[in-house]
Design an enzyme around this catalytic site. Structure first.
Site, PDB file in Angstrom:
ATOM      1  CB  CYS A 192     -40.388   7.295  32.482  1.00 55.10           C
ATOM      2  SG  CYS A 192     -38.954   8.006  34.074  1.00 55.10           S
ATOM      3  CB  CYS A 195     -37.962  12.333  32.834  1.00 53.68           C
ATOM      4  SG  CYS A 195     -38.389  10.567  32.235  1.00 53.68           S
ATOM      5  CB  CYS A 212     -37.590   6.097  30.390  1.00 54.80           C
ATOM      6  SG  CYS A 212     -35.955   7.601  31.662  1.00 54.80           S
ATOM      7  CG  HIS A 225     -35.321   8.695  35.883  1.00 62.08           C
ATOM      8  ND1 HIS A 225     -36.062   9.410  34.432  1.00 62.08           N
ATOM      9  CD2 HIS A 225     -34.461   9.611  35.887  1.00 62.08           C
ATOM     10  CE1 HIS A 225     -35.202  11.119  34.448  1.00 62.08           C
ATOM     11  NE2 HIS A 225     -34.730  10.996  35.458  1.00 62.08           N
ATOM     12  CG  HIS A 806     -55.130 -20.762   9.484  1.00 61.62           C
ATOM     13  ND1 HIS A 806     -54.845 -21.552   9.035  1.00 61.62           N
ATOM     14  CD2 HIS A 806     -56.090 -20.961   8.675  1.00 61.62           C
ATOM     15  CE1 HIS A 806     -54.860 -21.093   8.106  1.00 61.62           C
ATOM     16  NE2 HIS A 806     -55.544 -21.703   7.628  1.00 61.62           N
TER      17      HIS A 806
END
EC number: 3.4.19.12
Length: 846
Positions: A192, A195, A212, A225, A806
């Site tokens: 973020c 923060c 965030c 935020h 596979h």
């Protein structure tokens, strides 16, 4: 006769039900075995519970429930009798069709026809009533029989449960403005921008900012935020990082206040350097760009072109592919080649079946025993009929030998509640293995836990580069993940020449040259595993601030069975999933004794066990955190009026505990949020000291290990309203793993038995280097021993991504390698040891 049948059924009428819309009718498979209407004994469907039972298991259900009325379904497969026009007769049941019974895909429908037969059977006398019988049966019985015969597959209902709510196209998607600010988003390492949070992150599709989410969004906390940024700038759409796949991503509209669809998502992501266009799949489920360059890999892994001898009998039963289910089938083939799992489920089959709940389709142990018996009994792996008998049999009734078992019921239970595994998409076999181990542990409370054989302790040594002080911690793990250092390739010149030829061929539109694969020494992978790892944003308790840190990992114990994953899958800078096309000389015999942990060394100084200050934000959702921190219980009516740092005497584990509490209690109806001023690595489960975090004092860890939960952890859980005995029992039963303990408490009624017993958690099995354990311990055990192993299993992946391709597995049995490729089981000629994805080793004596 009608009156006679009516009178006969009168005592049983209360037990005959008409299926409702929510009922699941199991008319294609037995709940305890892989018997079906095509089996010799057919299938019995209970007219009350609508569960299906084979001939060997219907008596058990009758004795257990007293239910007497069953519908017996039998499908006959015969040579097709063609009419004058040469057309085929339809599948029928005395003039009626069985609905939703799939044809046997192994039978050529141009040569065979199906004839279906149904009748009511009344136990215990096995009185039979042919169906349909509208004239003689009571109306309720006729309606119930029709509803059963016309019911849809129960797995369609299970698939519907995994569907998501239908989303609408955002009104902003078509004309979304994107700022040309040069922002390019890397495929990892996000934070973020306000923060430094590293989880629950959202990319704004207008300016490329990463911030965030709100509280409790996507199961984790945030500081909101991303929403604040929208309020300031007005940019409407954001996509959740970590959710981006070839099929789309989680897109949220702040203005519309809901999750939405962005039909131009690939274009909007490409603006920030995220290229999804190359990830689009083709109709066959294989990425278009993977087929040609990977043909050689597919051929090698599946041993194409070799004359492989089919294998039959006990332990050589294949599993039918349900469509992108090979990730599950390969893991389960290896699992049931391990004696501990064979004993736990197949060895206890009679007891498990006798004590199964009324709905065995939803019981983990029952379905495990069913699968194990299906794979190991040999009943569903029989060789073809002798040539001299084929003509005689075909003149009467063709009875095809079953080829593999259908694990649809097993897959439905294993994937229940899991978005990805419940889908029809290909998945990562390593992720499913860990998911499976978690289910085994959840369902082994008070019983033998065969997953003990995989569990080991990892010692992590973290050093503050500035203060030079260290911290030793231990965690539980099940897989040794080996990195692939591409720079150590031994054929670099060949790789450079191949790349040049490949580029020339592409520009000239010629076929690509013969593939050259990077050859990586196994010793280089092992060395990379032991190399120090930089710890970003390491918070040093010695400095009380962030500092540079390095971490190294060693084995604090060695498991009975060592699972080694080669970390082949990654993302390129263009966000396209990539698989490292490498060849590694994996050893048949492996010795990792030199990786044994040593614990705190002479002269080393430990970091103080202190965590950063915890910040309680100004948010009403913080009420529960207030009650936990103040110790005043869970009924608190006041809330904090302002965010303030609290210098609490919490160690790092307590800080991590609070974050886990925030995550876990949300799904049980609580609201609880705590903001920490330091970011803690939550990628690994929280393991509290006890079995989970043992501090070794010597090379063999000969300290007393007691599975006694720390008192402060018990107090925190009790503050949520749980009784102390219940909290103790849950923590011990889950190896002091908080996440699983909370889940355990909500799924198990409180039991006082054994709540105050303390027992060890390490089983040395006569190992002189281990620790003596109490045989009556409740928690998971660590089976320590020497570090010498022998290879016995390989899971290989063909394709460029875990989202496609596979899986095939090779298992060493009776001294020879066997290839399991869906329902085909054969003696292996060239096991692809150098191309595997997951390797399985078992311990050998020194």
């Amino acid at each position: 006769m009608a009156e006679d049948l009516g009178e006969l059924l009168v005592p049983y009428m209360p037990t005959i039900r008409v299926p409702k819309s929510g009922d699941r009718v199991y008319k294609t498979e037995c709940a305890f075995s892989y018997d079906s209407p095509e089996s010799d004994g057919g299938l019995y469907v209970c007219m009350s519970t609508f569960l299906g039972f084979g001939r060997e298991h219907v008596e058990r259900h009758y004795r257990k429930t007293g239910q007497s009325v069953y519908m017996h379904l039998k499908r006959h497969i015969r040579l097709k009798a063609t009419g004058a026009s040469g057309g085929a007769f339809p599948k029928r049941i005395n003039g009626r069709l069985f609905l939703d019974l799939e044809n046997n895909t192994e039978m050529n429908t141009e040569d065979y026809e199906y004839e279906d037969e149904a009748k009511l059977v009344i136990f215990p006398d096995h009185f039979e009533i042919a169906l349909p019988n509208i004239e003689e049966l009571p109306a309720l019985v006729t309606i119930a029989c029709d509803a059963v015969l016309n019911s849809k597959s129960p797995y369609r209902k299970l698939d519907q449960e995994s569907w998501e709510e239908e989303l609408q196209v955002s009104k902003f998607a078509n004309n979304l403005v994107q700022i040309d600010n040069g922002v390019k988003i890397p495929p990892s390492g996000w934070k973020c921008s306000k923060c430094d949070l590293q989880e629950n992150l959202w990319l704004n599709l207008t300016d490329g900012s990463i911030m965030c989410g709100r509280w409790f969004c996507s199961g984790s906390g945030g500081n909101g935020h991303a929403l604040e940024h929208h309020k300031q700038m007005g940019y409407p759409l954001a996509v959740r990082l970590g959710s981006i796949t070839p099929d789309g991503a989680d897109v949220y509209s702040f203005d519309e206040e809901e999750a939405v669809i962005d039909p131009h998502l690939a274009k909007h992501l490409a603006h920030f350097g995220i290229d999804m266009l190359q990830m689009q799949g083709s109709e066959n489920g294989v990425l278009d760009n993977e087929v040609k360059p990977r043909v050689n890999e597919w051929e090698v892994i599946q041993e194409t072109g070799l004359k492989l001898k089919p294998m039959f009998g006990s332990g050589y039963t294949g599993i039918k592919n349900l469509g992108n289910s090979s990730y599950l089938t390969t893991v389960m083939q290896v699992i049931f080649s391990i004696p501990e799992f064979q004993r736990a489920y197949v060895g206890n089959l009679t007891r498990i079946f006798d004590y199964a709940p009324l709905d065995p389709t939803q019981d983990f142990s029952t379905q495990m025993a069913k699968l194990g018996h299906g794979l190991l009994s040999g009943q569903f792996s029989k060789p073809p009929m002798k040539s001299e008998l084929i003509e005689q049999v075909m003149k009467e009734e063709h009875k095809p030998q079953p080829k593999g078992i259908n694990t649809r019921m097993f897959k439905a239970l294993m994937s229940k509640g899991h978005t990805e595994f419940s889908s029809n998409r290909q998945q990562d076999a390593e992720e499913f293995f860990l998911h499976f181990i978690n289910l085994v542990e959840r369902n082994s409370i008070g019983a033998e836990n065969p997953s003990d054989v995989f569990r080991f302790l990892v010692e992590e040594r973290t050093q503050c580069c500035q203060s030079r002080k260290v911290r030793y911690t231990e965690r539980v793990d099940y897989i040794m993940q080996l990195p692939v250092p591409m720079e150590t390739a031994t054929n670099k010149e060949e790789l450079i020449a191949y790349d040049l030829k490949r580029r020339e061929a592409e520009s000239a539109k010629r076929p690509p040259p013969e593939l050259v694969r990077a050859k990586i020494p196994f010793s280089a992978c092992l060395q990379a595993f032991t190399e120090p790892e930089n710890v970003p944003d390491f918070w040093s308790s010695a400095l009380q601030a962030k500092s540079a840190g390095v971490k190294t990992s060693r084995f604090a114990s060695f498991p009975e069975y060592l699972v080694v994953q080669i970390k082949k899958f990654t993302f390129g800078l263009d966000w396209v999933p990539k698989k490292l096309d490498v060849s590694i000389d994996m050893p048949d015999l492996l010795d990792i004794n030199h990786l044994r942990a040593t614990g705190l060394k002479s002269g080393e100084e430990e970091l103080p066990d202190i965590a950063p200050p915890i910040i309680i934000p100004d948010d009403p959702n913080g009420r529960m955190a207030e009650s936990l921190l103040s110790g005043s219980g869970s009924n608190v009516n006041s809330s904090f009026k302002g965010a303030q740092p609290l210098n609490l005497p919490f160690g790092k584990k307590e800080a991590k505990l609070l974050r886990y509490m925030e995550r876990m209690v949300e799904k049980f109806g609580f609201k609880f949020s705590v903001r920490l001023s330091v970011e803690i690595d939550f990628a690994e489960p929280l393991i509290i000291p006890g079995c989970g975090t043992v501090t070794s004092t010597s090379s063999h860890g000969q300290n007393a290990l007691l599975n006694q939960p720390p008192e402060e952890i018990v107090a925190l859980i009790c503050s949520m309203g749980f009784p102390r005995n219940h909290a103790l029992q849950a923590l011990r039963a889950t190896n002091n793993n908080l996440e699983r303990a909370l889940d355990w408490m909500f799924s198990h009624p409180e039991s006082e038995e054994g709540a105050d017993n303390v027992s060890g958690c390490v089983d040395t099995e006569n190992n002189p280097n281990g620790i003596i354990t109490d045989s009556e311990q409740e928690g998971p055990r660590i089976k320590d021993g020497n570090g010498r192993y022998e290879l016995f299993g390989i899971i290989s992946h063909a394709g460029t991504s875990t989202m496609s391709g596979h899986y095939v597995c090779h298992i060493k049995k009776e001294g020879r390698w066997v290839i399991y490729n869906d329902h085909k089981v054969s003696a292996s000629e060239r096991p692809p040891k150098e191309l595997g994805y997951i390797y399985f080793y078992h311990r050998i004596s020194c």
